[in-house]
Design an enzyme around this catalytic site. Structure first.
Site, PDB file in Angstrom:
ATOM      1  N   LYS A  54       0.851  -1.190   0.000  1.00  0.00           N
ATOM      2  CA  LYS A  54       0.000   0.000   0.000  1.00  0.00           C
ATOM      3  C   LYS A  54       0.887   1.241   0.000  1.00  0.00           C
ATOM      4  O   LYS A  54       1.580   1.527   0.977  1.00  0.00           O
ATOM      5  CB  LYS A  54      -0.927   0.057   1.209  1.00  0.00           C
ATOM      6  CG  LYS A  54      -2.005   1.157   1.049  1.00  0.00           C
ATOM      7  CD  LYS A  54      -2.706   1.502   2.338  1.00  0.00           C
ATOM      8  CE  LYS A  54      -1.996   2.580   3.111  1.00  0.00           C
ATOM      9  NZ  LYS A  54      -1.989   3.912   2.442  1.00  0.00           N
ATOM     10  N   GLU A  67      10.178   2.179  10.320  1.00  0.00           N
ATOM     11  CA  GLU A  67      11.204   3.195  10.056  1.00  0.00           C
ATOM     12  C   GLU A  67      10.480   4.530  10.080  1.00  0.00           C
ATOM     13  O   GLU A  67       9.700   4.834   9.188  1.00  0.00           O
ATOM     14  CB  GLU A  67      11.884   2.921   8.719  1.00  0.00           C
ATOM     15  CG  GLU A  67      13.210   3.642   8.561  1.00  0.00           C
ATOM     16  CD  GLU A  67      13.068   4.958   7.836  1.00  0.00           C
ATOM     17  OE1 GLU A  67      12.994   6.000   8.539  1.00  0.00           O
ATOM     18  OE2 GLU A  67      13.024   4.962   6.603  1.00  0.00           O
ATOM     19  N   CYS A  93      13.854  11.437   5.834  1.00  0.00           N
ATOM     20  CA  CYS A  93      13.778  11.158   7.268  1.00  0.00           C
ATOM     21  C   CYS A  93      15.118  11.267   7.984  1.00  0.00           C
ATOM     22  O   CYS A  93      15.172  11.700   9.133  1.00  0.00           O
ATOM     23  CB  CYS A  93      13.178   9.776   7.484  1.00  0.00           C
ATOM     24  SG  CYS A  93      14.051   8.457   6.615  1.00  0.00           S
ATOM     25  N   GLU A 145      10.619  17.374  14.013  1.00  0.00           N
ATOM     26  CA  GLU A 145      10.914  17.115  12.607  1.00  0.00           C
ATOM     27  C   GLU A 145      10.092  18.067  11.740  1.00  0.00           C
ATOM     28  O   GLU A 145       8.863  18.070  11.798  1.00  0.00           O
ATOM     29  CB  GLU A 145      10.576  15.660  12.258  1.00  0.00           C
ATOM     30  CG  GLU A 145      10.973  15.270  10.849  1.00  0.00           C
ATOM     31  CD  GLU A 145      10.737  13.796  10.566  1.00  0.00           C
ATOM     32  OE1 GLU A 145      11.602  13.176   9.917  1.00  0.00           O
ATOM     33  OE2 GLU A 145       9.696  13.276  10.995  1.00  0.00           O
TER      34      GLU A 145
END
Length: 495
Positions: A193, A267, A301, A399
């Protein structure tokens, strides 16, 4: 458009697929039973150019039933690791043959510069071929003696079963293939997905699998939003989940998998640091800066969006970083010279704009950028450098996932390491120094999953994963392959 580079042209490249109503199940494209569609929007213009189904519960059931059937009763269950490795190499060839179409579609989906997306197919093929080379780890007989003697154990590595693979929008091809390749080599079947906004480029990978001869039901694809993801994660036929994405979503997936005693690889986010040591040659740091700290318009990331500079050279570092970032062109992601494209979505644009407002309000000083770009189309944020950032500021702790880098000051090495480790994340990092041994010593002290010395890159042969809020488990290497097997010990007496 008041940004460097070429404004997006009204005439955009034509992708292979636009408005679709199907998903891939049991070796065929099948019309979705869902009425709802998800728009695919060009971030550089804000215009819709395609749609995909928001798959129904029936679609999810069909995909996982096909994966379960192929795992338990199909020809896939009788293949050897070497045979699966040969198949992975064929998939790699087919993926590379579709590189141009993959790049165009990917750039239209998330606004990544074409110079970035053009390498996606080659990188994915490299992952597939490298993982194929690990087949011997699965095939080698692992016999271990009993410590007291008289018996031994054969340790088997069995495939864990049907796997749900969920990839994010920033690198939609590679972050799916890094899950797909080890799952297939291990003998698992999969339901993939992609993220809602990047649901068409992955069709090139599905097409490559079919062309390479992957048996029906081994690889399946559904599209949709969070509800579809939740159905996949909690489905009774799912044996394992692998997810790359935000930490909040990762927590929910981890909670569900914990409740179901289901293995999961996560992750997640990062807030990594680049420590510039006092002896660093800034002219050698400069060429590595954008890829290390602002890759893919800051939508990566592991990048080190916090630069830690010694007080004795703080102004030099600020000047160098400002010069490099300000001189990198921003504009149409299909322009070959573009370094910084748009944010991938309106939602991400709003998140980054909120971080800019917070940084200004808390006293950070923008040495370049600091605002949304002056444009009447698309979701562009000016590439931004913030100086005079303190560790307590929001921009230093959360972040951002946009073209924003913060420069913090440290007085001694212990303070630099403490600042680098003062985060709830632990994904990446880098140390810049003219002395590789000194940089290595600092890297050893950083509490993070990966650290680079004078550069940062993922190594297909080495584990990549996060600590703390950056995730669970690893990808890449033997360690990444091991995430898709379950171990069984068969004990037998000697003689």
């Amino acid at each position: 458009m008041n940004v460097t580079g070429t404004p997006p042209s009204p005439a955009r490249p034509v992708p292979r697929w636009t408005h679709t109503d199907d998903y891939y199940v049991d070796g065929a494209w099948v019309r979705s039973t869902a009425a709802a569609r998800l728009p695919q929007i060009d971030p550089a213009t804000g215009r819709e150019w395609g749609t995909v189904p928001d798959c129904s519960a029936e679609d999810v059931d069909a995909a996982l039933a096909a994966a379960d059937r192929a795992f338990r009763t199909g020809p896939w269950a009788r293949t050897t690791p070497s045979e699966r490795a040969a198949l992975l190499c064929r998939i790699a060839d087919e993926v590379e043959a579709r590189a141009a179409g993959t790049a165009v579609t990917n750039t239209l989906e998330n606004g990544s510069p074409i110079g970035e997306t053009r390498g996606a197919a080659a990188n994915a093929a490299g992952i597939l071929r490298h993982v194929a080379g690990l087949a011997s780890w699965l095939e080698d007989e692992d016999v271990r003696p009993f410590p007291a003697g008289g018996a031994e154990s054969v340790v088997r590595k069995d495939p864990v079963g049907p796997c749900v693979l969920i990839a994010p929008w920033n690198f939609p091809i590679n972050l799916m293939v890094v899950k797909l390749a080890p799952a297939l080599l291990a003998g698992c079947t999969v339901v993939m997905k992609p993220a809602p906004g990047t649901s068409l480029s992955i069709r090139f990978v599905v097409e490559a699998c079919a062309a390479a001869g992957v048996p029906a039901g081994v690889v399946n694809l559904v599209t949709g939003g969070g509800e579809v993801g939740d159905r996949l994660v909690r489905h009774p036929l799912t044996a394992k989940v692998a997810f790359t994405g935000s930490t909040p979503v990762g927590r929910r997936i981890a909670a569900a998998c914990g409740e179901l005693l289901r293995p999961v690889t996560l992750e997640l986010g990062g807030k990594s640091s680049a420590i510039v040591l006092e002896d660093a040659d800034l002219e050698r740091v400069a060429p590595a800066l954008i890829r290390t700290c602002l890759r893919n318009t800051g939508q990566t990331c592991y990048i080190s969006t916090r630069i830690l500079a010694p007080s004795s050279r703080y102004d030099e570092v600020v000047d160098m970083v400002t010069r490099v970032v300000a001189s990198a062109p921003q504009g149409d992601p299909f322009d070959e010279d573009t370094v910084f494209g748009p944010m991938a979505s309106q939602a991400q644009y709003d998140v980054v704009r909120d971080h800019l407002d917070s940084a200004h309000a808390e006293g950070a000083r923008a040495t370049t950028g600091g605002h949304p770009a002056d444009t009447d189309q698309g979701w562009f944020i000016e590439p931004t450098v913030f100086a005079d950032v303190t560790p307590d500021m929001r921009v230093a702790r959360e972040e951002v996932f946009g073209p924003v880098v913060s420069i913090l000051r440290y007085d001694d090495l212990d303070e630099a390491v403490a600042l680098a480790n003062d985060t709830r994340f632990g994904l990446g990092g880098v140390v810049f120094s003219a002395d590789p041994a000194a940089a290595q010593a600092v890297a050893e002290r950083m509490d993070t999953g990966s650290v680079g010395v004078n550069f940062f890159a993922s190594n297909h042969n080495a584990p990549f994963g996060g600590r703390h809020d950056s995730g669970l488990g690893v990808e890449y290497g033997i360690e990444g392959l091991a995430q898709y097997v379950t171990f069984k010990s068969i004990h037998r007496r000697l003689g």
